[in-house]
Design a protein around this motif. Structure first.
Motif, PDB file in Angstrom:
ATOM      1  N   HIS A  32      38.449   0.275  44.421  1.00  0.00           N
ATOM      2  CA  HIS A  32      38.415   1.527  43.647  1.00  0.00           C
ATOM      3  C   HIS A  32      38.107   1.201  42.187  1.00  0.00           C
ATOM      4  CE1 HIS A  32      39.585   5.779  43.030  1.00  0.00           C
ATOM      5  NE2 HIS A  32      40.146   5.372  41.896  1.00  0.00           N
ATOM      6  N   ASP A  34      37.537   2.798  38.485  1.00  0.00           N
ATOM      7  CA  ASP A  34      37.792   3.981  37.660  1.00  0.00           C
ATOM      8  C   ASP A  34      36.898   3.977  36.421  1.00  0.00           C
ATOM      9  OD1 ASP A  34      40.028   5.397  38.967  1.00  0.00           O
ATOM     10  OD2 ASP A  34      41.071   3.484  38.672  1.00  0.00           O
ATOM     11  N   HIS A  65      35.179   6.108  41.108  1.00  0.00           N
ATOM     12  CA  HIS A  65      35.859   7.353  40.729  1.00  0.00           C
ATOM     13  C   HIS A  65      35.418   7.735  39.313  1.00  0.00           C
ATOM     14  CE1 HIS A  65      40.084   9.322  39.816  1.00  0.00           C
ATOM     15  NE2 HIS A  65      39.108  10.206  39.832  1.00  0.00           N
ATOM     16  N   MET A  67      35.536   9.749  36.196  1.00  0.00           N
ATOM     17  CA  MET A  67      36.332  10.698  35.402  1.00  0.00           C
ATOM     18  C   MET A  67      35.543  10.955  34.127  1.00  0.00           C
ATOM     19  SD  MET A  67      40.053   9.039  36.186  1.00  0.00           S
ATOM     20  CE  MET A  67      39.289   7.522  36.760  1.00  0.00           C
ATOM     21  N   ASP A 174      45.439   9.121  44.889  1.00  0.00           N
ATOM     22  CA  ASP A 174      45.282   8.181  43.768  1.00  0.00           C
ATOM     23  C   ASP A 174      46.307   8.517  42.687  1.00  0.00           C
ATOM     24  OD1 ASP A 174      44.366   6.541  41.737  1.00  0.00           O
ATOM     25  OD2 ASP A 174      42.416   7.540  41.511  1.00  0.00           O
TER      26      ASP A 174
HETATM   27 ZN    ZN Z   1      41.081   6.459  40.355  1.00  0.00          ZN
END
Ligand code: ZN
Ligand code: DX5
Length: 220
Positions: A32, A34, A65, A67, A174
């Protein structure tokens, strides 16, 4: 099947390559990653060059992921950098359907995410077009926060919708997933589990084992 996706946000970036290889050697299938822009969330993490570098040393599924605000601007770049699955936030997208189409055009798997305050109704109409839904169990932005049990109702509601419609959609959680919360998050209906601090703090191998045991217990 339950899958662990360690978040490198909690890794030691001075030895990131070694840690990624170590996870892969231990049989962890997903990674994962970020990406934070300092706008959608009040923090800045890592971006394209880091993904390009670790792509060269790993065959894990790169679970990216995003953001970031207006994610459609960067889908092609993250695809080219080596993402396998690109998850964006419905709150950050002007036109979620267009972002989904862009990720598909790049040939990647699609994830759509909701923050703790966003209802399932915000993504319900996209369930037939995505591979995964990411239900945040903390406010996005930082590792090491406490799991928000209130989010479990959304996971359960999504699981029912997915089963009812027989959709091949994974549900990822998460934030705050650790030895104390993994069992209840499995029970709520999630099947992909992100863990940052619970993997990279102390002994990584022992931490992975805790998750493997929880998965084995749940599959019995
Ligand atoms: Zn995340
Ligand atoms: C938070 C990130 C998470 C974070 C989770 O915004 O999306 O992936 O790394 O960290 P832990 O597992 O420590 O809560």
């Amino acid at each position: 099947m339950n899958i662990l996706s360690p978040s490198i946000l909690s890794a030691d970036f001075a030895i990131l390559g070694e840690q990624v290889k170590y996870l892969e050697e231990k049989g962890v299938p997903w990674l994962h990653i970020d990406v934070m822009d300092g706008n959608f969330v009040p923090n800045i993490s890592i971006g394209l060059p880091v993904i390009q570098s670790i792509r060269k040393i790993s065959n894990m599924l790169f679970d990216v992921h995003l953001m970031i605000d207006d994610p459609i601007r960067y889908i092609r770049d993250f695809s080219d950098a080596g993402a396998d699955l690109i998850t964006f936030h419905v709150e950050a997208a002007k036109d979620p359907a267009a972002v989904i189409a862009k990720i598909r055009e790049c040939g990647k798997k699609v994830g759509i995410s909701i923050k703790p305050g966003t209802p399932v109704s915000a993504i319900e109409s996209y369930l037939g077009d995505v591979d995964m839904v990411l239900v945040m169990t903390v406010e996005p932005g930082f590792g090491g926060q406490s799991y928000m049990p209130d989010c479990e109702a959304k996971v359960s509601a999504l699981r029912s919708m997915i089963e009812e419609r027989e959709l091949p959609v994974d549900i990822e959680v998460d934030g705050g997933i650790n030895k104390d919360t993994i069992d209840r998050s499995i029970a709520s209906g999630a099947n992909i589990f992100v863990a940052g601090s619970a993997i990279f703090k102390n002994d990584i191998a022992a931490n992975i084992e805790i998750f493997n045991e929880a998965f084995a217990k749940a599959e019995k």
